[in-house]
Design a protein around this motif. Sequence first.
Motif, PDB file in Angstrom:
ATOM      1  N   ILE A  45       0.824  -1.209   0.000  1.00  4.18           N
ATOM      2  CA  ILE A  45       0.000   0.000   0.000  1.00  4.18           C
ATOM      3  C   ILE A  45       0.863   1.267   0.000  1.00  4.18           C
ATOM      4  O   ILE A  45       0.420   2.336  -0.384  1.00  4.18           O
ATOM      5  CB  ILE A  45      -0.991  -0.006   1.188  1.00  4.18           C
ATOM      6  CG1 ILE A  45      -2.116   1.004   0.977  1.00  4.18           C
ATOM      7  CG2 ILE A  45      -0.284   0.258   2.513  1.00  4.18           C
ATOM      8  CD1 ILE A  45      -3.126   0.610  -0.039  1.00  4.18           C
ATOM      9  N   ALA A  52      -1.418  -0.688  -5.551  1.00  2.00           N
ATOM     10  CA  ALA A  52      -2.147   0.271  -4.719  1.00  2.00           C
ATOM     11  C   ALA A  52      -3.226   1.014  -5.514  1.00  2.00           C
ATOM     12  O   ALA A  52      -4.243   1.424  -4.942  1.00  2.00           O
ATOM     13  CB  ALA A  52      -1.176   1.260  -4.084  1.00  2.00           C
ATOM     14  N   GLY A  55      -6.232  -0.629  -4.957  1.00  4.19           N
ATOM     15  CA  GLY A  55      -6.516  -0.800  -3.533  1.00  4.19           C
ATOM     16  C   GLY A  55      -7.547   0.196  -3.024  1.00  4.19           C
ATOM     17  O   GLY A  55      -8.161   0.944  -3.797  1.00  4.19           O
ATOM     18  N   PRO A  56      -7.728   0.244  -1.728  1.00  8.41           N
ATOM     19  CA  PRO A  56      -8.805   1.047  -1.140  1.00  8.41           C
ATOM     20  C   PRO A  56      -8.640   2.559  -1.267  1.00  8.41           C
ATOM     21  O   PRO A  56      -9.615   3.299  -1.137  1.00  8.41           O
ATOM     22  CB  PRO A  56      -8.781   0.632   0.335  1.00  8.41           C
ATOM     23  CG  PRO A  56      -7.401   0.113   0.572  1.00  8.41           C
ATOM     24  CD  PRO A  56      -6.972  -0.508  -0.729  1.00  8.41           C
ATOM     25  N   TYR A  57      -7.420   3.047  -1.539  1.00  7.57           N
ATOM     26  CA  TYR A  57      -7.193   4.495  -1.602  1.00  7.57           C
ATOM     27  C   TYR A  57      -6.871   4.988  -3.010  1.00  7.57           C
ATOM     28  O   TYR A  57      -6.599   6.163  -3.200  1.00  7.57           O
ATOM     29  CB  TYR A  57      -6.084   4.893  -0.627  1.00  7.57           C
ATOM     30  CG  TYR A  57      -6.398   4.431   0.778  1.00  7.57           C
ATOM     31  CD1 TYR A  57      -7.451   4.984   1.485  1.00  7.57           C
ATOM     32  CD2 TYR A  57      -5.671   3.406   1.368  1.00  7.57           C
ATOM     33  CE1 TYR A  57      -7.770   4.549   2.752  1.00  7.57           C
ATOM     34  CE2 TYR A  57      -5.991   2.951   2.643  1.00  7.57           C
ATOM     35  CZ  TYR A  57      -7.039   3.534   3.326  1.00  7.57           C
ATOM     36  OH  TYR A  57      -7.367   3.084   4.582  1.00  7.57           O
ATOM     37  N   GLY A  58      -6.860   4.094  -3.991  1.00  7.93           N
ATOM     38  CA  GLY A  58      -6.628   4.482  -5.369  1.00  7.93           C
ATOM     39  C   GLY A  58      -5.194   4.836  -5.696  1.00  7.93           C
ATOM     40  O   GLY A  58      -4.910   5.392  -6.749  1.00  7.93           O
ATOM     41  N   THR A  99      -6.667  10.293   8.896  1.00  8.92           N
ATOM     42  CA  THR A  99      -6.890  10.338   7.449  1.00  8.92           C
ATOM     43  C   THR A  99      -5.638   9.845   6.741  1.00  8.92           C
ATOM     44  O   THR A  99      -4.546  10.343   7.006  1.00  8.92           O
ATOM     45  CB  THR A  99      -7.196  11.786   7.000  1.00  8.92           C
ATOM     46  OG1 THR A  99      -8.343  12.271   7.722  1.00  8.92           O
ATOM     47  CG2 THR A  99      -7.483  11.859   5.510  1.00  8.92           C
TER      48      THR A  99
END
Length: 151
Positions: A45, A52, A55-58, A99
């Motif tokens: 990540i 990545a 993945g969940p955050y682009g 965040t």
Amino acid sequence: MTIDFPDVESLRAAVGTEIGVSGWITVDQDRVDRFADATEDHQWIHVDAERAAAGPYGGTIAHGFLTLSLIVPITAEVMTVSAARVALNYGLDRVRFLTPVPVGGRLRGRVALTALTEVPGGVHAHRTVTVELEGAERPACVAEAIARYLL
């Protein structure tokens, strides 16, 4: 702008105030990769842009501990204590990563002096450092950091 505290009295008088806000720091992939090498944390990540991206955050994100480590230059930019002959990181009371920081994101820190305690040979300065991510509603990190100033 850096605020200097030439004596303990001036530092004590600042307790309960925001000392200042740092300039922006860009978190690029090179910084993330170097941090991964230094800490041996090569989780995909952080370092595998292709993986990545799906993945969940682009895309890749900074390590939480990289964000935390930026408290050192942030605080140094905001404040100095010329009264101290030595300044040391003493520890952290509370850290939260709120965040994720995307690679390419920009961070800055707000430093507030929350307490000052006497210790043999000096003082502990308790600071709340809020690391803001440009464009985000919530901070990237909030940490209660303690510096030991030997006088």
